[in-house]
Design a protein around this motif. Structure first.
Motif, PDB file in Angstrom:
ATOM      1  N   ARG A   1      14.046 -14.144  -2.298  1.00  0.00           N
ATOM      2  CA  ARG A   1      13.188 -14.989  -1.475  1.00  0.00           C
ATOM      3  C   ARG A   1      11.784 -14.397  -1.321  1.00  0.00           C
ATOM      4  N   VAL A   2      11.600 -13.161  -1.793  1.00  0.00           N
ATOM      5  CA  VAL A   2      10.283 -12.518  -1.732  1.00  0.00           C
ATOM      6  C   VAL A   2       9.482 -12.935  -2.960  1.00  0.00           C
ATOM      7  N   LYS A   3       8.283 -13.453  -2.728  1.00  0.00           N
ATOM      8  CA  LYS A   3       7.455 -13.937  -3.825  1.00  0.00           C
ATOM      9  C   LYS A   3       6.987 -12.792  -4.706  1.00  0.00           C
ATOM     10  N   ARG A   4       6.972 -13.023  -6.008  1.00  0.00           N
ATOM     11  CA  ARG A   4       6.558 -11.992  -6.962  1.00  0.00           C
ATOM     12  C   ARG A   4       5.057 -12.068  -7.213  1.00  0.00           C
ATOM     13  N   SER A   5       4.399 -10.914  -7.218  1.00  0.00           N
ATOM     14  CA  SER A   5       2.957 -10.873  -7.472  1.00  0.00           C
ATOM     15  C   SER A   5       2.672 -11.229  -8.930  1.00  0.00           C
ATOM     16  N   VAL A   6       1.597 -11.963  -9.135  1.00  0.00           N
ATOM     17  CA  VAL A   6       1.173 -12.330 -10.488  1.00  0.00           C
ATOM     18  C   VAL A   6       0.218 -11.246 -10.987  1.00  0.00           C
ATOM     19  N   LEU A   7       0.686 -10.490 -11.967  1.00  0.00           N
ATOM     20  CA  LEU A   7      -0.094  -9.368 -12.475  1.00  0.00           C
ATOM     21  C   LEU A   7      -0.210  -9.437 -13.987  1.00  0.00           C
ATOM     22  N   ASP A   8      -1.330  -8.966 -14.495  1.00  0.00           N
ATOM     23  CA  ASP A   8      -1.481  -8.805 -15.934  1.00  0.00           C
ATOM     24  C   ASP A   8      -0.822  -7.500 -16.361  1.00  0.00           C
ATOM     25  N   ASP A   9      -0.584  -7.366 -17.670  1.00  0.00           N
ATOM     26  CA  ASP A   9       0.098  -6.181 -18.178  1.00  0.00           C
ATOM     27  C   ASP A   9      -0.671  -4.897 -17.895  1.00  0.00           C
ATOM     28  N   ASP A  10      -1.988  -4.987 -17.813  1.00  0.00           N
ATOM     29  CA  ASP A  10      -2.795  -3.780 -17.630  1.00  0.00           C
ATOM     30  C   ASP A  10      -3.208  -3.556 -16.175  1.00  0.00           C
ATOM     31  N   ASP A  11      -2.615  -4.343 -15.248  1.00  0.00           N
ATOM     32  CA  ASP A  11      -2.942  -4.164 -13.837  1.00  0.00           C
ATOM     33  C   ASP A  11      -2.257  -2.919 -13.289  1.00  0.00           C
ATOM     34  N   ARG A  12      -3.022  -2.087 -12.565  1.00  0.00           N
ATOM     35  CA  ARG A  12      -2.482  -0.924 -11.886  1.00  0.00           C
ATOM     36  C   ARG A  12      -2.684  -1.164 -10.391  1.00  0.00           C
ATOM     37  N   VAL A  13      -1.607  -1.304  -9.654  1.00  0.00           N
ATOM     38  CA  VAL A  13      -1.683  -1.707  -8.255  1.00  0.00           C
ATOM     39  C   VAL A  13      -1.688  -0.472  -7.367  1.00  0.00           C
ATOM     40  N   TYR A  14      -2.755  -0.338  -6.567  1.00  0.00           N
ATOM     41  CA  TYR A  14      -2.874   0.764  -5.620  1.00  0.00           C
ATOM     42  C   TYR A  14      -3.068   0.202  -4.218  1.00  0.00           C
ATOM     43  N   CYS A  15      -2.652   0.976  -3.255  1.00  0.00           N
ATOM     44  CA  CYS A  15      -2.859   0.599  -1.855  1.00  0.00           C
ATOM     45  C   CYS A  15      -4.353   0.679  -1.549  1.00  0.00           C
ATOM     46  N   ASP A  16      -4.908  -0.396  -1.006  1.00  0.00           N
ATOM     47  CA  ASP A  16      -6.338  -0.420  -0.688  1.00  0.00           C
ATOM     48  C   ASP A  16      -6.665   0.414   0.550  1.00  0.00           C
ATOM     49  N   ASN A  17      -5.648   0.882   1.246  1.00  0.00           N
ATOM     50  CA  ASN A  17      -5.887   1.686   2.437  1.00  0.00           C
ATOM     51  C   ASN A  17      -5.812   3.190   2.154  1.00  0.00           C
ATOM     52  N   CYS A  18      -4.773   3.625   1.430  1.00  0.00           N
ATOM     53  CA  CYS A  18      -4.600   5.062   1.192  1.00  0.00           C
ATOM     54  C   CYS A  18      -4.779   5.452  -0.268  1.00  0.00           C
ATOM     55  N   SER A  19      -4.984   4.469  -1.152  1.00  0.00           N
ATOM     56  CA  SER A  19      -5.280   4.702  -2.575  1.00  0.00           C
ATOM     57  C   SER A  19      -4.120   5.293  -3.364  1.00  0.00           C
ATOM     58  N   THR A  20      -2.893   5.256  -2.847  1.00  0.00           N
ATOM     59  CA  THR A  20      -1.749   5.729  -3.619  1.00  0.00           C
ATOM     60  C   THR A  20      -1.122   4.564  -4.376  1.00  0.00           C
ATOM     61  N   SER A  21      -0.351   4.899  -5.373  1.00  0.00           N
ATOM     62  CA  SER A  21       0.235   3.885  -6.242  1.00  0.00           C
ATOM     63  C   SER A  21       1.301   3.072  -5.516  1.00  0.00           C
ATOM     64  N   ILE A  22       1.294   1.768  -5.742  1.00  0.00           N
ATOM     65  CA  ILE A  22       2.321   0.883  -5.197  1.00  0.00           C
ATOM     66  C   ILE A  22       3.422   0.730  -6.225  1.00  0.00           C
ATOM     67  N   VAL A  23       4.665   0.932  -5.791  1.00  0.00           N
ATOM     68  CA  VAL A  23       5.791   0.946  -6.719  1.00  0.00           C
ATOM     69  C   VAL A  23       6.326  -0.460  -6.969  1.00  0.00           C
TER      70      VAL A  23
ATOM     71  N   LEU B   1       4.053   0.306   1.545  1.00  0.00           N
ATOM     72  CA  LEU B   1       5.044   0.269   2.612  1.00  0.00           C
ATOM     73  C   LEU B   1       4.835   1.381   3.627  1.00  0.00           C
ATOM     74  N   THR B   2       4.381   2.549   3.176  1.00  0.00           N
ATOM     75  CA  THR B   2       4.170   3.655   4.109  1.00  0.00           C
ATOM     76  C   THR B   2       3.063   3.328   5.092  1.00  0.00           C
ATOM     77  N   CYS B   3       1.976   2.738   4.610  1.00  0.00           N
ATOM     78  CA  CYS B   3       0.890   2.334   5.514  1.00  0.00           C
ATOM     79  C   CYS B   3       1.361   1.243   6.474  1.00  0.00           C
ATOM     80  N   CYS B   4       2.217   0.350   5.990  1.00  0.00           N
ATOM     81  CA  CYS B   4       2.776  -0.675   6.874  1.00  0.00           C
ATOM     82  C   CYS B   4       3.535  -0.022   8.021  1.00  0.00           C
ATOM     83  N   TRP B   5       4.335   0.973   7.699  1.00  0.00           N
ATOM     84  CA  TRP B   5       5.121   1.673   8.722  1.00  0.00           C
ATOM     85  C   TRP B   5       4.210   2.370   9.727  1.00  0.00           C
TER      86      TRP B   5
END
Length: 704
Positions: free
Chosen positions: A111-133, A150-154
């Motif tokens: 039920r969780v929507k999937r992000s639309v990403l290109d193959d070369d997209d590297r997703v990082y947290c915009d708050n702490c700059s660490t990689s999003i898994v 998720l850590t920043c959310c917590w």
């Protein structure tokens, strides 16, 4: 029944603890495997090691043997990596529970929507700059797309705000819990370091940004990179339940698998300081690197690259699991002999102008006296490497190149040297950047793979510790495992112009000298300190290391369990160290991760006296490869001018240590982070397990 002779009338048999099936009688062990002890056979029998020489196995298809060995390694990787996958799943389930409370109904991953990403997209947290898994929260505004891990959310839900003691205490709890959770995952105590500065940074990070009572988090205001108009929505990157399915399949594959059982509180059963067969005089493949009382790890495993057999990787693993460095000798002898001479490297580098797309005749080097970056003609740099450089007042000039060539591809700039380096790598299952079965970095898609090397480090050197301007790599802690190979060992830059300590004192105090340029009231006279330190060091070497042969570099590597005491010592004595412009260090954010401190002989002695902490200290010689486990703080002083080539990798034994380091880097202010803070460790683990599961399933089905 003995697997070797097929007789069942012998009582004295060794049962393999690895496969728990094969048995070998004492007579066959002595006759057919004289180089192995009964303990060796019990740890892993010849069949498990792939070198069984019984009649049946000698007739067996080599492909079958190779497949069995490969399957063993894949199962080993899965077993070591499973705890991290379970931790990732636990984080996702916790966020899914929060989302269920927000929506008022029980949700599942599909039920969780999937992000639309290109193959070369590297997703990082915009708050702490660490990689999003995988799971994260993202702004649905198409003009914004702010992403939050998720850590920043917590942390935000904990209502972290500045301004009062209660809030600061809350921040402290967040800090300790984040590190503590990963430390617990790794079976270690949480490491505490100077948290006040980190907490202050966190308080600013969440200023005027709060979660709603039920857990919803608004997109931050424009000043913080968001739009401030939408609520962040839960998103996933991979297929629904992908992580859960990976865990279930991996657990099924490893259900009956038993890896080596290593007792970290005891010394290695395969290593002994002396060989009794040679009347106690022949040193085995170990090197003494510490003199800690009542310690089992003063000797480091130091095998010969030429003699590494099929079973050597298991011996390596027994030390690697303990978090011990390993030194491999004679790695250059395993290659075709291409020259690593400085002028050969210069010629190859100049020929790479088209690839570099920049001026190839100039390089940016570090001047170790000022500890600042200088631009120098590359020919002049290498000329100084060969002949030595001095300042106008006679003081040795120490320069070093780090992460060279500057291009991301060592093999593209120096293709023959790149191939030569890959050929010399010991324990290729761990170190090979493309095909290493136990290197988690090999399975990450190329678009996501960080630059793990190889990279060259070219530095001038000095035989004695100068006290200022030393050619060093300052104390730091890599976020991944690393191997460092010394390919060239030159002369000592100051040996052509010898001077004693008294002469150095006059030089330093003379008019227009370094002392006049960089003076600081209240700082002890370092020349007299160095005089005492050198005398103490010589006395120590006379008593403990009479046969020492100086190499190109001196390494100090600290044990992980000593990190808290090491940090406490550095915080206590931080003002005694010097850094940029040779000025005293006035403040540190993290005494290790800042990479601003170097422990001299005096400080190492004082560290042992005050905290009973002593590093592994050893010389690296020409043709030796040093393996440094992730999480072990280390520093290097170049005793001679030398060229070293380093490569990073991520082993299954230390992947959880890498995660803990990632969390530590994440909590540092962005201006104080090392470049490795974006290492995709969790994604590496997911992709590596996925590939290992697929290959293991194929091999298992074929064996049936």
């Amino acid at each position: 029944m003995c697997h070797q002779c097929l007789r069942n009338d012998r009582n004295d048999v060794v049962v393999c603890a690895n496969c728990k099936r094969k048995r070998y009688c004492y007579q066959c062990v002595a006759k057919w495997y004289p180089e192995k002890t009964r303990e060796d056979i019990e740890i892993a029998c010849p069949f498990c090691r792939g070198n069984c020489n019984c009649r049946v196995c000698l007739k067996q298809d080599l492909d079958v043997l190779d497949k069995n060995i490969k399957l063993e390694k894949l199962l080993y990787l899965l077993q070591k990596t499973l705890p991290l996958l379970r931790h990732i799943q636990q984080e996702q389930n916790s966020e899914l529970e929060v989302e269920s409370k927000i929506c008022g109904i029980q949700l599942t991953e599909d039920r969780v929507k999937r992000s639309v990403l290109d193959d070369d997209d590297r997703v990082y947290c915009d708050n702490c700059s660490t990689s999003i898994v995988n799971f994260h929260r993202s702004c649905p505004n198409p003009d914004c797309s702010y992403d939050l891990c998720l850590t920043c959310c917590w942390e935000i839900r904990k209502d972290i705000q500045s301004g009062d003691k209660e809030a600061k205490s809350s921040q402290q709890q967040v800090f300790e819990k984040v590190c503590g959770q990963v430390a617990e995952l790794n079976g270690q105590n949480s490491v505490n370091f100077g948290t006040d500065d980190c907490v202050a940074d966190m308080s600013c990070k969440f200023l005027d940004w709060r979660a709603e009572p039920h857990g919803r988090i608004p997109c931050p205001p424009k000043a913080r990179g968001g739009c401030g108009t939408q609520m962040l929505a839960l998103r996933r990157i991979f297929d629904a339940n992908w992580v859960s399915k990976l865990i279930t399949t991996a657990e099924d594959l490893t259900f009956s698998y038993r890896s080596l059982d290593v007792n970290v509180s005891q010394g290695c059963s395969l290593c002994h300081p002396v060989d009794s067969a040679e009347n106690g005089t022949k040193p085995l493949e170990v090197r003494q690197a510490a003199y800690r009382e009542s310690s089992q790890d003063n000797y480091l495993y130091c095998p010969n690259a030429i003699q590494l057999g099929n079973s050597a990787i298991e011996h390596f693993q027994m030390h690697w699991i303990r978090g011990e460095p390993v030194i491999v000798r004679n790695v250059l002898e395993t290659t075709c002999g291409l020259s690593w001479d400085p002028m050969v490297m210069w010629r190859a580098f100049v020929g790479a102008r088209r690839i570099l797309k920049e001026e190839a005749h100039k390089v940016k080097a570090i001047d170790c006296l000022e500890w600042c970056e200088v631009e120098i003609n590359i020919f002049q740099f290498f000329k100084g490497y060969l002949e030595g450089r001095r300042y106008r007042n006679g003081w040795p000039g120490m320069l070093k190149l780090k992460d060279w060539p500057p291009s991301n591809s060592f093999e593209e700039c120096l293709p023959r040297h790149g191939a030569e380096f890959i050929a010399m790598l010991p324990f290729a299952d761990y170190t090979h950047p493309k095909s290493g079965l136990l290197n988690l970095a090999t399975k990450l898609p190329a678009v996501l793979k960080p630059d793990l090397g190889p990279k060259a480090y070219i530095a001038y050197g000095s035989s004695e510790e100068l006290g200022r301007g030393d050619s060093v790599t300052k104390l730091h802690c890599d976020i991944s495992d690393a191997s460092n190979h010394e390919t060239v060992e030159g002369s000592m830059c100051n040996q052509d112009h010898p001077y004693d300590v008294a002469g150095k004192t006059e030089l330093v105090k003379g008019e227009g000298s370094l002392e006049a340029t960089y003076s600081d009231d209240g700082v002890d006279n370092e020349a007299s300190i160095e005089s005492n330190v050198n005398a103490e060091r010589d006395n120590f070497l006379d008593n403990h290391m009479t046969d020492v042969v100086y190499g190109g570099a001196v390494w100090d590597i600290f044990r992980r369990q000593d990190v808290p005491k090491l940090i406490e010592y550095l915080q206590k004595h931080q003002k005694e160290f010097r850094h940029i412009n040779n000025l005293p260090v006035t403040s540190v954010i993290h005494p290790i991760h800042d990479q601003t401190l170097f422990l001299s002989e005096r400080h190492k002695k004082q560290l042992k006296e005050e905290f009973n902490v002593e590093p592994w200290t050893f010389e690296q010689h020409l043709g030796e490869a040093v393996f440094i486990p992730a999480g072990c703080p280390h520093q290097v002083r170049n005793r001679k001018s030398c060229i070293k080539v380093a490569l990073d990798f991520v082993s299954p034994e230390n992947v959880q240590e890498c995660i803990q380091l990632t969390e530590e880097f994440r909590l540092l202010p962005k201006g104080h982070r090392a470049k490795e803070d974006k290492l995709e460790v969790k994604k590496m683990a997911l992709y590596a397990v996925s590939a290992a599961v697929s290959e293991a399933q194929i091999l298992t089905s074929k064996s049936k």
